[in-house]
Design an enzyme around this catalytic site. Structure first.
Site, PDB file in Angstrom:
ATOM      1  N   MET A  91      -1.466   8.370 -13.703  1.00 29.73           N
ATOM      2  CA  MET A  91      -1.973   7.304 -14.552  1.00 29.73           C
ATOM      3  C   MET A  91      -2.440   6.079 -13.761  1.00 29.73           C
ATOM      4  SD  MET A  91      -1.873   9.005 -17.211  1.00 29.73           S
ATOM      5  CE  MET A  91      -1.653   8.569 -18.930  1.00 29.73           C
ATOM      6  N   HIS A 110      -7.611  15.628 -19.191  1.00 29.40           N
ATOM      7  CA  HIS A 110      -7.436  14.550 -20.173  1.00 29.40           C
ATOM      8  C   HIS A 110      -7.308  15.172 -21.565  1.00 29.40           C
ATOM      9  CE1 HIS A 110      -7.635  10.506 -21.711  1.00 29.40           C
ATOM     10  NE2 HIS A 110      -8.472  10.948 -22.643  1.00 29.40           N
TER      11      HIS A 110
HETATM   12  C1  GAR Z   1      -1.196  15.279 -20.022  1.00 26.63           C
HETATM   13  O1  GAR Z   1      -1.316  15.474 -21.411  1.00 26.63           O
HETATM   14  C2  GAR Z   1      -2.510  14.826 -19.430  1.00 26.63           C
HETATM   15  O2  GAR Z   1      -3.619  15.401 -20.057  1.00 26.63           O
HETATM   16  C3  GAR Z   1      -2.452  13.336 -19.674  1.00 26.63           C
HETATM   17  O3  GAR Z   1      -1.120  13.010 -19.368  1.00 26.63           O
HETATM   18  C4  GAR Z   1      -0.260  14.094 -19.735  1.00 26.63           C
HETATM   19  C5  GAR Z   1       0.681  14.382 -18.589  1.00 26.63           C
HETATM   20  O4  GAR Z   1       1.681  15.295 -18.989  1.00 26.63           O
HETATM   21  N1  GAR Z   1      -3.390  12.622 -18.850  1.00 26.63           N
HETATM   22  C6  GAR Z   1      -4.071  11.524 -19.243  1.00 26.63           C
HETATM   23  O5  GAR Z   1      -3.898  10.982 -20.331  1.00 26.63           O
HETATM   24  C7  GAR Z   1      -5.090  10.985 -18.245  1.00 26.63           C
HETATM   25  N2  GAR Z   1      -5.780   9.866 -18.761  1.00 26.63           N
HETATM   26  P1  GAR Z   1       2.530  16.079 -17.892  1.00 26.63           P
HETATM   27  O6  GAR Z   1       3.102  15.059 -16.912  1.00 26.63           O
HETATM   28  O7  GAR Z   1       3.635  16.747 -18.676  1.00 26.63           O
HETATM   29  O8  GAR Z   1       1.637  17.079 -17.190  1.00 26.63           O
END
Ligand code: GAR
Length: 202
Positions: A91, A110
């Site tokens: 992030m 995303h």
């Molecule tokens: C995921 O859903 C990913 O797509 C999102 O964060 C989450 C991480 O989950 N990413 C974003 O929003 C990027 N802007 P995780 O740590 O369990 O893989």
């Protein structure tokens, strides 16, 4: 073998899905060699330890500028001879220190159909908006927030009985299908990047 670094800040469920796909031989001769994480306490760090994946952990507050910690990350990537960077819930915005040397070799996932709902809480944004279809996007990384050329998308419908939790679960399931698949395309050299155009060869 094809060497991958995953960048993550949180739960690491996508990291886990990639580790498991790799172990199951679904990513060809791909190896996840490094986790880069800006939150040393994040659950993804323990997942990496369990999986025996090297980690580079840092705390952004300890640096004057983003470029300073990114220079350390680049050194770590070079040491591990990384071929592809896979952002999985990392992030933070990136500077040219990382973006330039890895142009066309860095992807992000995303949880929306970009360019709709970039930034934080994309699933909540889509839910509040009241869309009937949302989804998941994998794209090349440039310096923007969830911008960069789209490599693949999967649509996810909203169903009549959904609440935000059931929608979130369906999107996360789609992520766990799409991301390992896209990584396998890169590993097998099937992704051709020409400027803003990305083609996946059969
Ligand atoms: C995921 O859903 C990913 O797509 C999102 O964060 C989450 C991480 O989950 N990413 C974003 O929003 C990027 N802007 P995780 O740590 O369990 O893989």
């Amino acid at each position: 073998s094809y060497r991958i670094a995953v960048f993550a800040s949180g739960q690491g469920s996508n990291f886990q899905a990639l580790v498991e796909s790799s172990r199951a031989g679904k990513l060809g001769s791909t190896e996840i060699v490094l986790l880069v994480c800006d939150k040393p306490q994040a659950p993804v760090v323990e997942r990496a330890r369990q999986a025996g994946v090297d980690t580079f952990l840092f705390t952004p507050k300890g640096y004057a500028r983003r470029e300073d910690y990114e220079a350390e990350i680049v050194a770590e990537l070079e040491k591990h001879q990384v071929d592809l960077i896979v952002l999985a819930g990392y992030m933070r915005l990136l500077t040219s220190v990382l973006v330039e040397p890895y142009a066309g070799k860095m992807i992000n996932i995303h949880p929306s159909l970009l360019p709709a709902f970039p930034g934080k809480d994309a699933i909540g944004q889509a839910w509040e908006y009241g869309v009937k279809v949302t989804g998941v996007t994998v794209h090349l990384v440039d310096g923007g927030m969830d911008t960069g050329t789209v490599v693949a998308q999967e649509a996810v419908p909203l169903l009549p009985d959904d609440d935000i939790q059931t929608l979130e679960d369906r999107i996360h399931q789609a992520e766990k299908r799409l991301y390992p698949q896209v990584v396998s395309w890169f590993a097998s050299g099937r992704v051709i990047v020409e400027g803003r155009k990305v083609t996946v060869r059969q």
